[in-house]
Design a protein around this motif. Structure first.
Motif, short mmCIF file in Angstrom:
data_model
loop_
_atom_site.label_atom_id
_atom_site.label_comp_id
_atom_site.label_asym_id
_atom_site.label_seq_id
_atom_site.Cartn_x
_atom_site.Cartn_y
_atom_site.Cartn_z
N PRO A 1 0.75 -1.02 0.24
CA PRO A 1 -0.03 -0.36 0.19
C PRO A 1 0.53 1.49 -0.20
O PRO A 1 2.49 1.22 0.14
CB PRO A 1 -1.25 -0.08 1.55
CG PRO A 1 -0.75 -1.13 2.00
CD PRO A 1 0.41 -2.02 1.06
N ASP A 2 0.01 2.53 -0.42
CA ASP A 2 1.23 4.39 -0.66
C ASP A 2 1.26 3.66 1.13
O ASP A 2 0.70 3.95 1.95
CB ASP A 2 -0.24 4.84 -0.81
CG ASP A 2 0.84 6.10 -1.46
OD1 ASP A 2 1.85 5.99 -1.62
OD2 ASP A 2 -0.08 7.37 -1.33
N ARG A 3 2.86 4.94 1.19
CA ARG A 3 3.04 5.00 2.24
C ARG A 3 2.48 5.81 2.85
O ARG A 3 2.41 6.17 3.45
CB ARG A 3 4.79 5.81 2.46
CG ARG A 3 5.76 5.48 3.06
CD ARG A 3 6.76 6.36 3.19
NE ARG A 3 7.24 6.87 4.10
CZ ARG A 3 8.17 5.99 5.34
NH1 ARG A 3 8.30 5.08 4.58
NH2 ARG A 3 9.01 6.66 6.13
N SER A 4 1.66 7.20 2.34
CA SER A 4 1.07 8.07 2.61
C SER A 4 0.19 6.99 3.89
O SER A 4 -0.95 7.84 4.35
CB SER A 4 0.70 9.33 1.63
OG SER A 4 0.20 8.72 0.90
N LEU A 5 -0.81 6.26 3.40
CA LEU A 5 -1.95 5.30 3.62
C LEU A 5 -1.86 4.83 5.00
O LEU A 5 -2.14 5.01 5.79
CB LEU A 5 -2.52 4.72 2.35
CG LEU A 5 -3.57 3.66 3.08
CD1 LEU A 5 -4.90 5.02 3.48
CD2 LEU A 5 -4.15 2.45 2.41
N LEU A 6 -0.35 4.47 4.82
CA LEU A 6 0.42 3.58 5.86
C LEU A 6 0.43 5.03 7.11
O LEU A 6 0.31 4.88 8.51
CB LEU A 6 1.52 2.80 5.98
CG LEU A 6 1.14 1.74 5.08
CD1 LEU A 6 3.09 1.02 4.28
CD2 LEU A 6 0.17 0.63 5.28
N GLU A 7 0.93 5.76 6.82
CA GLU A 7 1.17 7.71 7.95
C GLU A 7 0.32 7.61 8.45
O GLU A 7 -0.46 7.84 9.70
CB GLU A 7 2.08 7.60 6.82
CG GLU A 7 4.00 7.08 6.87
CD GLU A 7 4.80 8.37 6.00
OE1 GLU A 7 3.95 9.42 6.55
OE2 GLU A 7 5.70 8.64 6.37
N ALA A 8 -0.59 7.59 7.56
CA ALA A 8 -2.69 7.85 7.92
C ALA A 8 -2.47 7.31 9.20
O ALA A 8 -3.92 7.66 10.11
CB ALA A 8 -3.12 8.60 6.55
N VAL A 9 -3.08 5.96 8.54
CA VAL A 9 -3.26 5.01 9.38
C VAL A 9 -2.46 4.79 10.99
O VAL A 9 -3.22 5.13 12.21
CB VAL A 9 -3.49 3.59 9.08
CG1 VAL A 9 -3.89 2.33 9.47
CG2 VAL A 9 -4.35 3.26 7.69
#
Length: 141
Positions: free
Chosen positions: A126-134
């Motif tokens: 998954p996109d890194r920004s999505l992981l950071e947001a989670v």
């Protein structure tokens, strides 16, 4: 169940020279080592010659235990496929060429004894920004 080990064929050393006194008209010494002939494969498929669309990485899974009337090759495939195995692995374990394996597996698929599955492909990360947001959302909890 441990799969059988594949044996490598090593070239035979050249025969030793004839001992003195055996040339020209005298009896040849007996060769105690029998020659190992090449194994020929004859596996007949269906009457129309149709084969399943199989690739080297297609996974084969057994649906049931081998029936009592199964040939030894079919029973071996069914025993090995209790867990998913690729066609290439089956070919190596049974020491049969890929073409012979495709005919056998086609027969087993037709008899509904095995199921062919596409290989499991790893999904993209998954996109890194999505992981950071989670991660930030979980930290706020």
């Amino acid at each position: 169940m441990t799969p059988p080990q594949r044996k490598r064929h090593r070239p035979q050393p050249p025969p030793p020279p004839n001992p003195p006194g055996t040339a020209d008209g005298q009896a040849e010494p007996k060769n105690p080592e029998p020659k190992n002939p090449e194994r020929l494969y004859t596996i007949a498929g269906s009457d129309d010659g149709a084969r399943a669309e199989l690739d080297l990485v297609t996974l084969i899974v057994a649906r049931s235990a081998p029936p009592p009337a199964a040939t030894p090759e079919h029973a071996a495939v069914l025993r090995l496929c209790a867990a998913p195995l690729s066609v290439a692995e089956l070919s190596a374990y049974l020491q049969l060429p890929f073409s012979a394996m495709t005919v056998m597996i086609t027969e087993l698929i037709t008899a509904e004894l095995v199921q062919a599955r596409a290989p499991i492909v790893r999904q993209a990360l998954p996109d890194r920004s999505l992981l950071e947001a989670v991660m930030h959302g979980l930290q706020k909890l």
